[in-house]
Design a protein around this motif. Structure first.
Motif, PDB file in Angstrom:
ATOM      1  N   GLU A 186       4.152   5.427  -5.568  1.00 42.07           N
ATOM      2  CA  GLU A 186       4.205   5.303  -7.026  1.00 42.07           C
ATOM      3  C   GLU A 186       3.211   6.254  -7.691  1.00 42.07           C
ATOM      4  O   GLU A 186       3.480   6.797  -8.759  1.00 42.07           O
ATOM      5  CB  GLU A 186       3.888   3.851  -7.402  1.00 42.07           C
ATOM      6  N   LEU A 187       2.076   6.455  -7.028  1.00 44.81           N
ATOM      7  CA  LEU A 187       1.054   7.373  -7.544  1.00 44.81           C
ATOM      8  C   LEU A 187       1.374   8.832  -7.225  1.00 44.81           C
ATOM      9  O   LEU A 187       0.652   9.735  -7.647  1.00 44.81           O
ATOM     10  CB  LEU A 187      -0.320   6.997  -6.976  1.00 44.81           C
ATOM     11  N   GLY A 188       2.432   9.049  -6.440  1.00 43.19           N
ATOM     12  CA  GLY A 188       2.836  10.409  -6.093  1.00 43.19           C
ATOM     13  C   GLY A 188       1.906  11.082  -5.105  1.00 43.19           C
ATOM     14  O   GLY A 188       1.758  12.307  -5.123  1.00 43.19           O
ATOM     15  N   LEU A 189       1.296  10.282  -4.231  1.00 43.68           N
ATOM     16  CA  LEU A 189       0.355  10.825  -3.248  1.00 43.68           C
ATOM     17  C   LEU A 189       0.971  10.841  -1.859  1.00 43.68           C
ATOM     18  O   LEU A 189       1.694   9.918  -1.489  1.00 43.68           O
ATOM     19  CB  LEU A 189      -0.916   9.970  -3.203  1.00 43.68           C
ATOM     20  N   SER A 190       0.661  11.876  -1.112  1.00 46.13           N
ATOM     21  CA  SER A 190       1.040  11.895   0.297  1.00 46.13           C
ATOM     22  C   SER A 190       0.015  11.054   1.061  1.00 46.13           C
ATOM     23  O   SER A 190      -1.044  10.702   0.529  1.00 46.13           O
ATOM     24  CB  SER A 190       1.032  13.329   0.830  1.00 46.13           C
ATOM     25  N   GLN A 191       0.333  10.751   2.305  1.00 45.00           N
ATOM     26  CA  GLN A 191      -0.636  10.020   3.128  1.00 45.00           C
ATOM     27  C   GLN A 191      -1.924  10.825   3.271  1.00 45.00           C
ATOM     28  O   GLN A 191      -3.019  10.269   3.227  1.00 45.00           O
ATOM     29  CB  GLN A 191      -0.043   9.719   4.501  1.00 45.00           C
ATOM     30  N   ALA A 192      -1.798  12.138   3.436  1.00 48.82           N
ATOM     31  CA  ALA A 192      -2.984  12.998   3.583  1.00 48.82           C
ATOM     32  C   ALA A 192      -3.826  12.992   2.308  1.00 48.82           C
ATOM     33  O   ALA A 192      -5.060  12.938   2.369  1.00 48.82           O
ATOM     34  CB  ALA A 192      -2.559  14.416   3.944  1.00 48.82           C
ATOM     35  N   GLU A 193      -3.160  13.033   1.139  1.00 47.61           N
ATOM     36  CA  GLU A 193      -3.896  13.031  -0.128  1.00 47.61           C
ATOM     37  C   GLU A 193      -4.631  11.712  -0.334  1.00 47.61           C
ATOM     38  O   GLU A 193      -5.795  11.705  -0.740  1.00 47.61           O
ATOM     39  CB  GLU A 193      -2.936  13.291  -1.296  1.00 47.61           C
TER      40      GLU A 193
ATOM     41  N   ILE B 285       0.839  -1.193   0.000  1.00 46.44           N
ATOM     42  CA  ILE B 285       0.000   0.000   0.000  1.00 46.44           C
ATOM     43  C   ILE B 285       0.878   1.249   0.000  1.00 46.44           C
ATOM     44  O   ILE B 285       0.637   2.191  -0.758  1.00 46.44           O
ATOM     45  CB  ILE B 285      -0.973  -0.011   1.196  1.00 46.44           C
ATOM     46  N   LYS B 286       1.913   1.238   0.812  1.00 46.49           N
ATOM     47  CA  LYS B 286       2.825   2.383   0.872  1.00 46.49           C
ATOM     48  C   LYS B 286       3.527   2.580  -0.466  1.00 46.49           C
ATOM     49  O   LYS B 286       3.623   3.711  -0.975  1.00 46.49           O
ATOM     50  CB  LYS B 286       3.853   2.176   1.983  1.00 46.49           C
ATOM     51  N   GLU B 287       4.021   1.491  -1.067  1.00 46.53           N
ATOM     52  CA  GLU B 287       4.705   1.583  -2.360  1.00 46.53           C
ATOM     53  C   GLU B 287       3.769   2.105  -3.445  1.00 46.53           C
ATOM     54  O   GLU B 287       4.151   2.953  -4.256  1.00 46.53           O
ATOM     55  CB  GLU B 287       5.268   0.218  -2.756  1.00 46.53           C
TER      56      GLU B 287
ATOM     57  N   LEU C  84      -9.865   8.625   0.017  1.00 48.42           N
ATOM     58  CA  LEU C  84     -10.580   7.475   0.577  1.00 48.42           C
ATOM     59  C   LEU C  84     -11.555   7.851   1.684  1.00 48.42           C
ATOM     60  O   LEU C  84     -12.125   6.979   2.332  1.00 48.42           O
ATOM     61  CB  LEU C  84      -9.559   6.454   1.099  1.00 48.42           C
ATOM     62  N   GLY C  85     -11.735   9.156   1.919  1.00 48.70           N
ATOM     63  CA  GLY C  85     -12.638   9.587   2.976  1.00 48.70           C
ATOM     64  C   GLY C  85     -12.065   9.310   4.350  1.00 48.70           C
ATOM     65  O   GLY C  85     -12.787   9.038   5.302  1.00 48.70           O
ATOM     66  N   SER C  86     -10.756   9.369   4.450  1.00 51.16           N
ATOM     67  CA  SER C  86     -10.043   9.055   5.673  1.00 51.16           C
ATOM     68  C   SER C  86      -9.102  10.215   5.973  1.00 51.16           C
ATOM     69  O   SER C  86      -9.321  11.325   5.506  1.00 51.16           O
ATOM     70  CB  SER C  86      -9.287   7.741   5.458  1.00 51.16           C
ATOM     71  N   ASP C  87      -8.059   9.966   6.729  1.00 52.17           N
ATOM     72  CA  ASP C  87      -7.096  11.021   7.015  1.00 52.17           C
ATOM     73  C   ASP C  87      -5.682  10.456   7.059  1.00 52.17           C
ATOM     74  O   ASP C  87      -5.465   9.249   6.929  1.00 52.17           O
ATOM     75  CB  ASP C  87      -7.432  11.772   8.312  1.00 52.17           C
ATOM     76  N   GLN C  88      -4.715  11.343   7.220  1.00 51.80           N
ATOM     77  CA  GLN C  88      -3.302  10.964   7.206  1.00 51.80           C
ATOM     78  C   GLN C  88      -2.987   9.956   8.301  1.00 51.80           C
ATOM     79  O   GLN C  88      -2.231   9.010   8.093  1.00 51.80           O
ATOM     80  CB  GLN C  88      -2.429  12.214   7.341  1.00 51.80           C
ATOM     81  N   THR C  89      -3.576  10.130   9.469  1.00 50.83           N
ATOM     82  CA  THR C  89      -3.314   9.231  10.596  1.00 50.83           C
ATOM     83  C   THR C  89      -3.734   7.798  10.268  1.00 50.83           C
ATOM     84  O   THR C  89      -2.993   6.851  10.535  1.00 50.83           O
ATOM     85  CB  THR C  89      -4.033   9.720  11.862  1.00 50.83           C
ATOM     86  N   ASP C  90      -4.914   7.636   9.678  1.00 50.94           N
ATOM     87  CA  ASP C  90      -5.383   6.296   9.308  1.00 50.94           C
ATOM     88  C   ASP C  90      -4.461   5.647   8.276  1.00 50.94           C
ATOM     89  O   ASP C  90      -4.154   4.454   8.361  1.00 50.94           O
ATOM     90  CB  ASP C  90      -6.805   6.342   8.745  1.00 50.94           C
ATOM     91  N   ILE C  91      -4.008   6.428   7.295  1.00 46.90           N
ATOM     92  CA  ILE C  91      -3.119   5.878   6.267  1.00 46.90           C
ATOM     93  C   ILE C  91      -1.784   5.491   6.885  1.00 46.90           C
ATOM     94  O   ILE C  91      -1.230   4.426   6.588  1.00 46.90           O
ATOM     95  CB  ILE C  91      -2.924   6.874   5.101  1.00 46.90           C
TER      96      ILE C  91
END
Length: 97
Positions: free
Chosen positions: A29-36, A23-25, A41-48
């Motif tokens: 690869e998609l160039g997304l931050s955890q927050a993005e 999931i992290k990779e 996904l209707g979630s937040d950086q902490t959940d990711i």
């Protein structure tokens, strides 16, 4: 370990088999931050962050696992389900009731 789902046993099984590093990779690869990714996904950086460390399975992922199990029992795939929906361009043609 945080467990706040209706089915803690199912969460334990998902946690054991989840490849958090994948999931992290994929996110990177998609160039997304955890927050993005969280926002998508209707979630937040902490959940990711917790998901990528294998600490917590977010509710949206547990719902996806449940939906996948139901589809398997019906011998359907996510594609079967999603392809049965109208094209987003057709949504404007749908009349409100």
């Amino acid at each position: 370990m945080v467990t706040d789902h209706k089915y803690p046993k199912m969460e334990r099984v998902v946690r054991q088999h989840l490849k958090a590093e994948v999931i992290k990779e994929l996110r990177k690869e998609l160039g997304l931050s955890q927050a993005e990714l969280g926002s998508l996904l209707g979630s937040d950086q902490t959940d990711i962050s917790r998901l990528e460390r294998g600490q917590k399975i977010p509710d949206w992922l547990m719902k996806a696992v449940t939906l996948n199990r139901l589809l398997q029992k019906a011998q359907l795939s996510f594609d079967d389900l999603l392809l049965s929906l109208p094209d987003p361009e057709d949504y404007s043609k749908v009349k409100e009731s």
